[in-house]
Write an enzyme that holds these catalytic residues in place. Structure first.
Site, PDB file in Angstrom:
ATOM      1  N   HIS A   1      32.425  24.337  40.889  1.00  0.00           N
ATOM      2  CA  HIS A   1      32.762  24.335  42.307  1.00  0.00           C
ATOM      3  C   HIS A   1      32.095  23.164  43.017  1.00  0.00           C
ATOM      4  O   HIS A   1      31.205  22.506  42.457  1.00  0.00           O
ATOM      5  CB  HIS A   1      32.298  25.640  42.966  1.00  0.00           C
ATOM      6  CG  HIS A   1      33.099  26.835  42.565  1.00  0.00           C
ATOM      7  ND1 HIS A   1      34.070  27.392  43.353  1.00  0.00           N
ATOM      8  CD2 HIS A   1      33.061  27.582  41.424  1.00  0.00           C
ATOM      9  CE1 HIS A   1      34.614  28.422  42.737  1.00  0.00           C
ATOM     10  NE2 HIS A   1      34.015  28.562  41.550  1.00  0.00           N
TER      11      HIS A   1
ATOM     12  N   GLU B   1      27.537  24.578  41.770  1.00  0.00           N
ATOM     13  CA  GLU B   1      27.953  23.889  43.002  1.00  0.00           C
ATOM     14  C   GLU B   1      27.481  22.444  42.890  1.00  0.00           C
ATOM     15  O   GLU B   1      26.284  22.153  42.986  1.00  0.00           O
ATOM     16  CB  GLU B   1      27.343  24.560  44.231  1.00  0.00           C
ATOM     17  CG  GLU B   1      27.805  25.995  44.455  1.00  0.00           C
ATOM     18  CD  GLU B   1      29.161  26.081  45.150  1.00  0.00           C
ATOM     19  OE1 GLU B   1      29.832  25.046  45.293  1.00  0.00           O
ATOM     20  OE2 GLU B   1      29.537  27.205  45.551  1.00  0.00           O
TER      21      GLU B   1
END
Length: 257
Positions: free
Chosen positions: A96, A160
């Site tokens: 992500h 992330e």
């Protein structure tokens, strides 16, 4: 003692890794200030990661193109975890990009479901390599009850890679060379978690031939990187692993016991 000398059965070749590019299709994920879609960055990095892992592991991807896997978010996330569980993957890695209210938010973080398990260990291994490789701010390993972490039957992490609402990081995340760099770091982090033998410091580029340091179970042994492959003296490696190596002169064979 035969059991004492048997090598642990955790070879990389036996591993199946499920790579999950976040979002897709009608769900773009976060959108950068310049219009960058998280779904596109996640897929690009995931494909590069799969290419790096596939020579050593079995790789399964939840998506390989721009599609949503369910009619809504819950169905989409359920399809991802169902696929990983059906394939009996050993590890699950979801890719992500981050977003925040402030354009000054910066750095990389990796999530696991809860502290104390293999998920946390995998997250720490990946986070270490990402920070080492990119030099971005280390936001650390965090824990969250995300569906892809909760409903997977194997150790799972969610990475992330940076903040799309941060102009500098959005520019990095769009760069194919940067995407390759993050894929390389995640691959090394995964391999180091699978087997400490596979953690090494050096470059993975083809054509290289340089001295490197190899760390095995906390002990450093000399190594050399030749055309992207790590070579170490067999006897020193076996010594660190508490095994025995014998030389059969007749067959010119090194036998590890």
């Amino acid at each position: 003692n035969q059991e004492r000398h048997r090598r642990p059965e955790r070879e990389a070749e036996a591993m199946k890794i499920c790579i999950d590019p976040g979002h897709g299709g009608k769900d773009p994920g976060a959108i950068g200030l310049s219009g960058t879609y998280e779904k596109n960055i996640a897929l690009a990095v995931a494909k590069k990661l799969a290419a790096r892992l596939s020579p050593a592991c079995q790789v399964v991807m939840t998506r390989t193109d721009d599609r949503r896997l369910g009619a809504n978010q819950k169905a989409d996330l359920s399809a991802r975890t169902t696929l990983a569980n059906r394939e009996q993957a050993n590890l699950f890695v979801s890719i992500h990009c981050n977003s925040a209210a402030s354009a000054e938010a910066t750095g990389i973080e990796t999530f696991a479901l809860a502290p104390g398990g293999q998920g946390e260990k995998l997250a720490r291994s990946i986070q270490t390599e990402l920070i080492r490789e990119t030099g971005l701010a280390d936001r650390g390993v965090k824990f969250a009850n995300y569906q892809v972490l909760r409903d997977t039957a194997m150790p799972a992490v969610l990475v992330e890679l940076g903040f799309l609402n941060n102009p500098a990081e959005e520019k990095l995340l769009r760069d194919p060379a940067w995407q390759e760099k993050t894929a390389r770091a995640i691959a090394i982090g995964i391999m180091a978690h699978v087997d400490p033998l596979l953690r090494y410091v050096g470059q993975m580029e083809e054509g290289s031939n340089v001295d490197i340091k190899v760390e095995v179970k906390g002990e450093k042994i000399p190594g050399r990187l030749i055309d992207g492959q790590t070579w170490v003296p067999l006897r020193e490696l076996i010594k660190v692993l508490n095994y025995e190596v014998l030389w059969d002169e007749a067959d010119r064979t090194a036998v590890v016991k």
